[in-house]
Design an enzyme around this catalytic site. Structure first.
Site, PDB file in Angstrom:
ATOM      1  N   ASP A 549      15.329  -0.979  -9.777  1.00 39.10           N
ATOM      2  CA  ASP A 549      16.428  -1.818 -10.240  1.00 39.10           C
ATOM      3  C   ASP A 549      17.900  -0.941 -10.307  1.00 39.10           C
ATOM      4  O   ASP A 549      18.390  -1.161  -9.236  1.00 39.10           O
ATOM      5  CB  ASP A 549      16.109  -2.179 -11.552  1.00 39.10           C
ATOM      6  CG  ASP A 549      14.870  -3.270 -11.800  1.00 39.10           C
ATOM      7  OD1 ASP A 549      14.218  -2.858 -11.015  1.00 39.10           O
ATOM      8  OD2 ASP A 549      14.866  -4.014 -12.680  1.00 39.10           O
ATOM      9  N   GLU A 776       7.026  -0.751 -22.139  1.00 33.70           N
ATOM     10  CA  GLU A 776       7.589  -0.682 -20.916  1.00 33.70           C
ATOM     11  C   GLU A 776       8.052   0.744 -20.438  1.00 33.70           C
ATOM     12  O   GLU A 776       7.940   1.347 -19.317  1.00 33.70           O
ATOM     13  CB  GLU A 776       8.625  -1.738 -20.677  1.00 33.70           C
ATOM     14  CG  GLU A 776       9.309  -1.853 -19.248  1.00 33.70           C
ATOM     15  CD  GLU A 776      10.226  -2.755 -19.406  1.00 33.70           C
ATOM     16  OE1 GLU A 776      10.562  -3.227 -17.891  1.00 33.70           O
ATOM     17  OE2 GLU A 776      11.038  -3.318 -20.204  1.00 33.70           O
TER      18      GLU A 776
END
Length: 806
Positions: A549, A776
């Site tokens: 990302d 996460e």
């Protein structure tokens, strides 16, 4: 004289004849030239028309390629009722508890609940939501086939859900789900429990499917299942009040909202005003609307145990219920615990019962997070003016997070498969087979799968459409290669696993070749992630396709970029293809040739090694002179916004300021030889606390990087800019274990492995004990979990780390 006089006359006559012939010849020549020119013109027009026709037909062909399936044999041959043991399951990971079958036209069943006194501010629980702020929820045990048991903590109640299956018959057999509700405050607080049945949007009018209620029993019929019944049988406790409704919902994504609309206020002698289910006004308004949603609401006094018993007409064996359910669940629990220890040997390694329990929950949530989805993605290519639908397809896949990402992600699934394959190679291969059947004729797989209205409703619009230029790391290919390499006995000739691998190979080859064709860089043996876009707002334009990302790349996206991580992925992909081809006794030369070329350290160093910083790095048009400034919009009504300002002009260069995960990829994917001097340099820098090393694992970006923990836009917090990620730490540990076996750096690699494993395992387990969740990502500063929760996707790899399984 006369003769002489005649001579001129003859000459004159002859001249007249010649003149006439010349004129005729001119006429013929003119006509001939005209005809010739017309012929040329017609030919030209014909050629142009032909070229236009070819162009149009070619363009039409290119438009259709993005959503045309690959013309190879499907990997998934047996599906639905043809695989009875896997037909029913908890294949709805996005809700707290639900059951459905692996059939595109499956009815779905599920649970909602709310507190009687607190419903106004806590609301109805249904879909897994982070905003519900539950202390914990998730599967404690789940074997992926026969049973699962889950704990949901929602003070002042604990809700334990479990299910058992009795497969058989022609319509999928029976199953029983148990809901066990207890009060945590010792006051036996009442709770409102809802069990419902619903028909998917694919089960609309005209397919002869329906639901209804008779004598408090939910009844239904679908073409695949025939007639079925769902009995609600209290096993322990008291039902204070019961109501139900037969209703129409516009989609599975709005079941909770539809339930709200069905509630009516009624009087109750003990509770005064009580919300009960009433008739659906929409059914009365529209006589053509059919019932597709039947909720049954129970006001219960805790402790309360309910058995939900699903049966079909054709299967004479009675379903499991009552005391038999209790005994069967206890036996399956013992079998699960025994198998878990045999697979991972955590007790043998000295882990406490509490730590082993967390590991069981981590793996069970990975398995219990497997869903079955059906629908069509939205895709686009450079040849399509608008997004177009992919073909409708089924996908059996694990999901990264039940609350935030309850859908399939391509590179995540590769990491999921490492753990799932250790538990059940059959399930891993089944999942991989479903993914590979999504290859289009180009060899491309959409990296994010948003199939069905439930999944679509939870995705921001900007992420729905998938571009066929977008790659994703081929981790799934590496995982299949890993299984083939570590479990060769599964793939002996004439074995069912060998047959699956045979059908996979043409698809794996097409996928591999797609990478080689579409992700090549400008320089020989270089590669570049497509899909980067400089919008003038991002501090460093994202590279979503890489999986990392907002990890800092070249500041100004351009065609000259070279991405070191992608080059290493392609090295590992070529090695995996060679491994698979070798087991299948196929030609391996072309894969080995590419692997050896990409493994040539001199070529790698020429493209990506910085002698100045002694690190590997991306190359591109880059400057560190970027910052945020606030800019007034030209439209006064829009106010101001934060945009990127470039203070130093970019230059073609290595992006050495972004030392982090990308810099480690030649080590992470074992491209470097154990004797490599560059490997020694990486290991020297690995445990420096001001760079990547932390007491909680390796940070994603060096603390000395200009973009360490910096926001990427006004509204986007840092993501891969310093946080600790379990999947890359797993790759690092696997690499360190590999390099500790031999070579001049073995001792250092071994010491780093021991220290890093201790840091990662201790922090993930301690955060689970503190918060009740896997996360996460984790902070590199204090180890606290961040991002979405529960994240029982690749963070569940902690089980393999604890077991030293790589």
């Amino acid at each position: 004289m006369v003769r002489n006089r005649k001579q001129p006359a003859q000459q004159k006559h002859g001249n007249n004849h010649e003149s006439s012939s010349s004129s005729g010849a001119s006429d013929v020549s003119f006509v001939s030239r005209t005809f010739h020119l017309l012929s040329i013109w017609k030919t030209f027009v014909g050629v142009v028309c032909f070229m236009i026709a070819v162009y149009i037909s070619t363009l039409g062909y290119l438009e259709t390629r993005v959503n045309t399936p690959l013309g190879e044999e499907k990997v998934v041959i047996d599906a639905g009722l043809a695989v009875p043991d896997m037909y029913w399951g908890s294949y709805r990971p996005g809700v707290y508890f639900g059951m459905k079958s692996r059939d595109p036209r499956s009815p779905v069943f599920g649970m909602m609940w709310y507190e009687l006194a607190a419903s106004a501010h806590k609301g109805i629980r249904h879909q897994c939501e982070q905003n519900d702020n539950l202390p914990t929820y998730g599967w404690l045990r789940h074997d992926g086939v026969h049973f699962g048991e889950q704990l949901i903590s929602d003070p002042p109640h604990d809700i334990r859900t479990s299910f058992l299956k009795t497969p058989g018959g022609e319509h999928g057999g029976h199953w029983t789900a148990r809901i066990n509700i207890t009060s945590t405050d010792g006051r036996n607080t009442p709770l409102v429990l809802i069990w419902y049945g619903a028909l998917d949007e694919s089960l609309g009018a005209g397919v002869h499917s329906r639901l209804w209620v008779e004598r408090d029993t939910l009844l239904g019929h679908t073409p695949a299942l025939g007639n079925f019944k769902v009995h609600l049988v209290p096993h322990t406790g008291k039902i204070i009040h019961k109501s139900h409704s037969e209703a129409y919902a516009s989609g599975l994504q709005v079941l909770k909202e539809k339930f709200y609309s069905l509630l009516r206020v009624d009087k109750h002698p003990n509770f005064g005003r009580l919300a009960v289910l009433g008739p659906d006004g929409e059914l009365k308004k529209n006589i053509d609307t059919e019932v597709n949603f039947v909720p049954i609401q129970l006001l219960v006094e805790t402790p309360f145990v309910l058995d939900v018993i699903y049966t079909t007409e054709d299967f004479p064996i009675p379903p499991i219920k009552g005391d038999e359910y209790t005994r069967t669940l206890a036996n399956l629990t013992k079998e699960f615990d025994k198998k878990f220890e045999e697979k991972f040997k955590l007790k043998e390694k000295g882990y406490s019962d509490e730590d082993v329990g967390i590991a069981k929950a981590a793996m069970s949530n990975m398995i219990g997070g497997i869903g079955y989805f059906y629908g069509a993605s939205r895709v686009q290519s450079q040849y399509t003016k608008e997004p177009v639908p992919y073909w409708k397809a089924a996908l059996y896949t694990a999901v990264p997070s039940r609350s935030f990402f309850p859908r399939g992600f391509l590179w995540d699934e590769g990491f999921h498969g490492l753990l799932i394959g250790r538990w059940s190679p059959d399930i891993q291969l089944d999942i991989a087979a479903h993914w590979l059947d999504l290859l289009n004729v180009e060899g491309w797989i959409p990296r994010e799968q948003i199939l069905g209205v439930e999944a679509l409703a939870r995705v921001p619009k900007e992420f729905v459409v998938q571009s066929n230029a977008a790659a994703n790391p081929p981790m799934l290919l590496l995982t299949i290669g890993h299984l083939v390499k570590t479990r060769p006995e599964l793939f002996k000739v004439d074995s069912p696993h060998r047959d699956i691998l045979d059908r996979m190979f043409p698809r794996l080859q097409a996928w591999y070749q797609w990478f080689q064709t579409t992700q090549k860089g400008e320089e020989a043996t270089s590669y570049r992630w497509r899909g980067r876009d400089n919008d003038g707002v991002q501090l460093n334009p994202k590279t979503l396709t890489s999986g990392l990302d907002d990890y800092p790349r070249a500041s100004h996206p351009s065609y000259i970029e070279r991405h070191v991580d992608l080059r290493c992925w392609m090295y590992a992909a070529a090695d995996a293809m060679a491994t698979i081809a070798r087991v299948l006794e196929l030609e391996t030369d072309k894969f080995e040739s590419t692997r050896d070329q990409l493994g040539d350290e001199d070529l790698l160093n020429e493209l990506h090694w910085s002698p100045h910083t002694q690190t590997y790095a991306d190359f591109g048009l880059h400057t560190d002179g970027v910052r945020f400034v606030r800019q007034q919009s030209k439209n006064p009504q829009e106010g101001s916004k934060v945009v990127r300002s470039v203070t130093i002009a970019p230059q073609p260069r290595l992006v050495t300021s972004a030392f982090g995960y990308v810099s480690l990829f030649p080590m992470l994917l074992k491209v470097l030889q154990p004797e490599s001097e560059k490997l020694g340099k990486i290991l020297e820098m690995l445990d420096k606390p001001d760079l990547l090393w932390s007491p909680y694992g390796l940070r994603s970006l060096s603390k000395l990087s200009p973009l360490y923990m910096k926001r990427n836009t006004e509204h986007d917090p840092p993501y891969w800019r310093g946080q600790v990620w379990a999947n890359v730490n797993y790759l690092a540990l696997a690499a360190l274990r590999h390099y500790s076996a031999r070579g001049p750096h073995a001792q250092r690699a071994s010491a780093l492995y021991t220290a890093l494993k201790e840091n990662v395992v201790r922090n993930i387990l301690s955060e689970y004990k503190r918060t009740g969740y896997l996360y996460e990502q984790y902070s590199g500063e204090d180890g606290r979990g961040s991002g979405c929760k529960p994240f029982t996707g690749w963070t569940a790899l902690v089980v393999l780390i604890m077991a030293d399984e790589y």
